[in-house]
Design a protein around this motif. Structure first.
Motif, PDB file in Angstrom:
ATOM      1  N   PHE A  83       0.843  -1.210   0.000  1.00 34.73           N
ATOM      2  CA  PHE A  83       0.000   0.000   0.000  1.00 34.73           C
ATOM      3  C   PHE A  83       0.863   1.239   0.000  1.00 34.73           C
ATOM      4  CE2 PHE A  83      -4.109  -1.540   0.275  1.00 34.73           C
ATOM      5  CZ  PHE A  83      -4.428  -2.233   1.427  1.00 34.73           C
ATOM      6  N   LEU A  86       3.178   1.793  -2.978  1.00 35.41           N
ATOM      7  CA  LEU A  86       2.466   2.221  -4.176  1.00 35.41           C
ATOM      8  C   LEU A  86       1.945   3.640  -4.041  1.00 35.41           C
ATOM      9  CD1 LEU A  86       1.041   1.680  -6.892  1.00 35.41           C
ATOM     10  CD2 LEU A  86      -0.823   0.618  -5.613  1.00 35.41           C
ATOM     11  N   ILE A  87       1.223   3.889  -2.953  1.00 40.74           N
ATOM     12  CA  ILE A  87       0.540   5.175  -2.837  1.00 40.74           C
ATOM     13  C   ILE A  87       1.537   6.311  -2.569  1.00 40.74           C
ATOM     14  CG2 ILE A  87      -1.152   6.478  -1.496  1.00 40.74           C
ATOM     15  CD1 ILE A  87      -2.587   3.785  -1.025  1.00 40.74           C
ATOM     16  N   PHE A  91       3.089   6.850  -6.356  1.00 43.16           N
ATOM     17  CA  PHE A  91       2.081   7.760  -6.903  1.00 43.16           C
ATOM     18  C   PHE A  91       2.246   9.190  -6.382  1.00 43.16           C
ATOM     19  CE2 PHE A  91      -1.528   9.558  -8.577  1.00 43.16           C
ATOM     20  CZ  PHE A  91      -2.577   9.767  -7.707  1.00 43.16           C
ATOM     21  N   MET A 287       4.675   7.822 -14.327  1.00 40.68           N
ATOM     22  CA  MET A 287       3.988   7.562 -13.062  1.00 40.68           C
ATOM     23  C   MET A 287       3.086   6.344 -13.182  1.00 40.68           C
ATOM     24  SD  MET A 287       1.572  10.181 -10.915  1.00 40.68           S
ATOM     25  CE  MET A 287       0.459  10.578 -12.235  1.00 40.68           C
ATOM     26  N   LEU A 288       2.355   6.254 -14.280  1.00 41.10           N
ATOM     27  CA  LEU A 288       1.438   5.127 -14.472  1.00 41.10           C
ATOM     28  C   LEU A 288       2.210   3.813 -14.572  1.00 41.10           C
ATOM     29  CD1 LEU A 288      -1.455   4.121 -15.029  1.00 41.10           C
ATOM     30  CD2 LEU A 288      -1.035   4.531 -17.459  1.00 41.10           C
ATOM     31  N   CYS A 291       3.720   2.883 -11.237  1.00 41.38           N
ATOM     32  CA  CYS A 291       2.719   2.381 -10.282  1.00 41.38           C
ATOM     33  C   CYS A 291       2.400   0.913 -10.556  1.00 41.38           C
ATOM     34  CB  CYS A 291       1.441   3.213 -10.361  1.00 41.38           C
ATOM     35  SG  CYS A 291       1.542   4.783  -9.497  1.00 41.38           S
ATOM     36  N   VAL A 292       2.242   0.570 -11.804  1.00 37.33           N
ATOM     37  CA  VAL A 292       1.936  -0.820 -12.134  1.00 37.33           C
ATOM     38  C   VAL A 292       3.098  -1.726 -11.722  1.00 37.33           C
ATOM     39  CG1 VAL A 292       1.495  -2.427 -14.035  1.00 37.33           C
ATOM     40  CG2 VAL A 292       0.388  -0.200 -14.029  1.00 37.33           C
ATOM     41  N   PHE A 295       3.529  -1.930  -7.842  1.00 41.56           N
ATOM     42  CA  PHE A 295       2.482  -2.722  -7.214  1.00 41.56           C
ATOM     43  C   PHE A 295       2.745  -4.219  -7.389  1.00 41.56           C
ATOM     44  CE2 PHE A 295      -1.300  -4.390  -5.702  1.00 41.56           C
ATOM     45  CZ  PHE A 295      -1.930  -5.165  -6.662  1.00 41.56           C
TER      46      PHE A 295
ATOM     47  N   CYS B  28      -6.558  -2.848  -3.611  1.00 43.69           N
ATOM     48  CA  CYS B  28      -6.031  -1.480  -3.551  1.00 43.69           C
ATOM     49  C   CYS B  28      -5.164  -1.160  -4.760  1.00 43.69           C
ATOM     50  CB  CYS B  28      -5.215  -1.304  -2.272  1.00 43.69           C
ATOM     51  SG  CYS B  28      -4.235   0.201  -2.245  1.00 43.69           S
ATOM     52  N   GLY B  29      -4.332  -2.113  -5.166  1.00 45.64           N
ATOM     53  CA  GLY B  29      -3.413  -1.861  -6.263  1.00 45.64           C
ATOM     54  C   GLY B  29      -4.126  -1.413  -7.528  1.00 45.64           C
ATOM     55  N   PRO B  30      -5.009  -2.222  -8.067  1.00 43.97           N
ATOM     56  CA  PRO B  30      -5.748  -1.808  -9.261  1.00 43.97           C
ATOM     57  C   PRO B  30      -6.574  -0.537  -9.053  1.00 43.97           C
ATOM     58  CG  PRO B  30      -5.926  -4.166  -8.969  1.00 43.97           C
ATOM     59  CD  PRO B  30      -5.242  -3.647  -7.755  1.00 43.97           C
ATOM     60  N   VAL B  32      -5.781   2.055  -7.127  1.00 42.57           N
ATOM     61  CA  VAL B  32      -4.849   3.197  -7.230  1.00 42.57           C
ATOM     62  C   VAL B  32      -4.421   3.405  -8.678  1.00 42.57           C
ATOM     63  CG1 VAL B  32      -2.544   4.017  -6.610  1.00 42.57           C
ATOM     64  CG2 VAL B  32      -4.006   2.997  -4.869  1.00 42.57           C
ATOM     65  N   ILE B  33      -4.133   2.321  -9.368  1.00 42.77           N
ATOM     66  CA  ILE B  33      -3.719   2.434 -10.769  1.00 42.77           C
ATOM     67  C   ILE B  33      -4.839   3.018 -11.613  1.00 42.77           C
ATOM     68  CG2 ILE B  33      -3.045   1.085 -12.797  1.00 42.77           C
ATOM     69  CD1 ILE B  33      -1.531  -0.745 -10.729  1.00 42.77           C
ATOM     70  N   ILE B  35      -7.084   5.082 -10.520  1.00 42.83           N
ATOM     71  CA  ILE B  35      -7.120   6.517 -10.182  1.00 42.83           C
ATOM     72  C   ILE B  35      -6.044   7.266 -10.955  1.00 42.83           C
ATOM     73  CG2 ILE B  35      -6.666   8.178  -8.308  1.00 42.83           C
ATOM     74  CD1 ILE B  35      -7.980   6.136  -6.403  1.00 42.83           C
ATOM     75  N   VAL B  36      -4.857   6.673 -11.030  1.00 40.59           N
ATOM     76  CA  VAL B  36      -3.763   7.305 -11.784  1.00 40.59           C
ATOM     77  C   VAL B  36      -4.151   7.468 -13.247  1.00 40.59           C
ATOM     78  CG1 VAL B  36      -1.383   7.016 -12.576  1.00 40.59           C
ATOM     79  CG2 VAL B  36      -1.986   6.439 -10.236  1.00 40.59           C
TER      80      VAL B  36
END
Lengths: 540, 50
Positions: A83, A86-87, A91, A287-288, A291-292, A295, B28-30, B32-33, B35-36
């Motif tokens: 969490f 990632l956040i 992000f 960023m995208l 994030c992937v 995660f 949560c992971g998907p 947040v992604i 949202i991005v």
């Protein structure tokens, strides 16, 4: 020689990776003419390279090898670090720091984090050389922990071979010097792409394969419950707590989550990723992708500890027995959970490719640390710091930076060969000390015009001293016989409050209070011009 | 904070063999992604543009 290294797969992966590194170094040398090329890849990196470079810098092979032991031992709650990684670690870092850092570093001509902070606060006397020296020292310590992470793998691959560790560490140092001195950041970023792909495939394969070998998720959980109930450990008496959050041993996880999430913000090797970006779009799209990647890798890496434990209802006993059989220290068995799982349960070809890949990736894990550490010492501490009145040229600085790459690697190798006992904790302590001096002034400086140079310097020194003292006063896992910690018994391994939390709790109020009372306010015209430039391309 | 609370609450739900420690993270992971992705769509294509 152990079975894994008898396979052609292992040596094929190793040789291919080493050859690839040398090619990257050679290809990158044409793009590396100036110190800016060497330090920040000419500020020309697109979103995919940026994202994967960020990921490969964020998570080293230590995450894959050293971290799953925590999940194994203290429960599935360690997954929740995903969490925060990632956040906040990805992000929010990209969103809040990414483009502003890029623009501000461009405007100020900064290619290192100390340079950015010093120029932002218009300080020519103290901040730069102090932070340059601090970064140089603690990044070298952090590098030691990265190299030590490899020793776990090497003990597995070459059990009984007395000098395997020493030879391999020296070999890694030689390879790193070769491609880094030539290619700098360009070479490092290219190798990051391959390293990030290796890590991604490795951890995903480990988790999916592990669950399948265990017989499914339900069987895996049943095995874990049986093993927790029978094996010695902090949750032995209450095995059901292994699956829950919070439980009686949540404090280490919370500390780790905070450090690995917010610790990226002030880490020079992470923040300078943003300096290398070509444009705002590189940051946004990067960023995208980041994030992937973060995660998937974070989730799988932390979860692999649970998967490993779930392979058998007697996994702890099997692990202890195997660790003894390969001659590794039994007290450190928890750091061998992944190699144990691979060698004993996975097909030999997968184990060979995985271990070779992670070992190879370990080589390149330290490269950004080395680039930033050498740049901190030569450019920040020396060229623009103590020798700023001598007008030393950038070309001369680049030469000395390359020399310091060799010096730092040699120093790290010598320290590594002493084999300090606790990899992950050493790594986190170094990270905490790095952030102590840089995080608050850096982040505040991107948004707030009220911070003063005196506040940046003094709050940084206070936070650094607190971080170091806290570690020596209270850290409970020092090797026996060292006379440390100075106050034993205040915390246990499962109640220890991480020094990062304490140092930042001190740094934040110190910075704002000193800024408020400091009569030497910053130059408004300078800040207006700077912030106008920064905001022109942020789309805020 | 609400995310933290939901993590705590979900952990204590009896799931008959499937522990819920992993599910909040997997969800949560998907999220947040997503949202991005929505943020990118809005700022780069649909919304305020440079």
């Amino acid at each position: 020689m152990y079975a894994v290294t008898d396979t052609i797969w292992f040596w094929l992966v190793m040789v291919l990776y080493l050859a690839m590194l040398m090619i990257f170094g050679y290809v990158s040398r044409k793009k590396t003419k100036t110190i800016t090329d060497w330090m920040v890849a000419s500020r020309g990196i697109g979103p995919v390279l940026l994202a994967l470079s960020y990921g490969a810098t964020y998570f080293s092979a230590v995450l894959i090898i050293g971290s799953p032991g925590n999940t194994w031992n203290l429960g599935e709650q360690w997954l929740y670090i995903t969490f925060t990684n990632l956040i906040f670690g990805t992000f929010v870092a990209f969103l809040m720091l990414g483009n502003r850092s890029r623009r501000m570093s461009q405007k100020l001509g900064a290619i290192t984090l100390p340079e950015l902070i010093a120029e932002r606060y218009q300080d020519k006397s103290y901040i730069r050389q102090t932070s340059g020296l601090i970064l140089g020292v603690f990044l070298t310590i952090y590098l030691v922990s990265v190299y030590i992470g490899m020793s776990v793998l090497l003990t597995v691959l070459f059990p009984g071979f007395e000098f395997a560790f020493q030879i391999a560490v020296i070999l890694c140092g030689v390879v790193t010097v070769s491609y880094l001195v030539i290619g700098g950041s360009h070479g490092a970023i290219l190798s990051d792409v391959v390293e990030s792909m290796i890590m991604l495939v490795a951890v995903v394969g480990l988790v999916i394969g592990g669950i399948a070998i265990a017989g499914g998720l339900a069987q895996m959980n049943a095995n874990i419950a049986a093993d927790v109930a029978t094996a010695p450990g902090p949750l032995h008496a209450t095995p059901e707590l292994w699956f829950l959050f919070p439980n009686t041993v949540s404090m280490p996880m919370i500390g780790m989550a905070m450090v690995t999430a917010f610790g990226t913000w002030g880490s020079p090797q992470m923040s300078t990723r943003f300096f290398t970006a070509k444009s705002r779009k590189s940051i946004r799209y990067g960023m995208l992708i980041a994030c992937v990647w973060v995660f998937v890798v974070s989730f799988c890496a932390w979860f692999s500890g649970a998967v490993a434990r779930g392979l058998s209802p007697n996994s702890s006993a099997e692990l202890a027995s195997w660790v003894t059989s390969i001659g590794a220290p039994s007290a450190k068995a928890i750091e061998y959970v992944i190699p144990w799982a691979l060698v004993n349960y996975f097909p030999i070809w997968f184990a060979a490719i995985f271990l070779a890949g992670v070992l190879a990736a370990s080589l390149t894990t330290g490269e950004k640390l080395i680039i930033v550490a050498s740049g901190s010492i030569t450019r920040d501490f020396w060229q623009k710091g103590i020798m700023r009145h001598k007008n030393i040229s950038d070309e001369k600085t680049l030469t000395w930076t390359r020399i310091f790459v060799v010096i730092i690697i040699v120093a790290a190798i010598l320290l590594t060969l002493t084999r300090p006992a606790f990899i992950l904790d050493l790594c986190m302590w170094a990270w905490s000390c790095l952030n102590a001096f840089t995080l608050v002034p850096y982040v505040s400086g991107l948004y707030w015009k009220g911070g003063t140079k005196r506040a940046a310097f003094i709050s940084g020194i206070i936070a650094l001293v607190v971080s170091i003292l806290w570690f020596f006063l209270f850290y409970p896992k020092w090797t026996a016989g060292m006379g440390l910690p100075l106050f034993p018994g205040v915390f246990t391994a499962t109640t220890y409050i991480h020094e990062f939390i304490i140092s930042q709790a001190v740094a934040i109020p110190a910075f704002f209070i000193i800024s408020y009372f400091d009569k030497n306010k910053p130059d408004k015209a300078f800040l207006e011009d700077l912030y106008k430039y920064v905001k022109e391309d942020t789309n805020d | 904070m609400s995310l933290l609370l939901s993590m705590v609450l979900l952990s204590y739900v009896d799931t008959g063999g499937f522990d819920l420690s992993i599910w909040p993270t997997l969800i949560c992971g998907p999220v947040v992604i997503a949202i991005v992705l929505i943020y990118l769509l809005w700022t780069e294509w649909l919304g305020k543009k440079k």
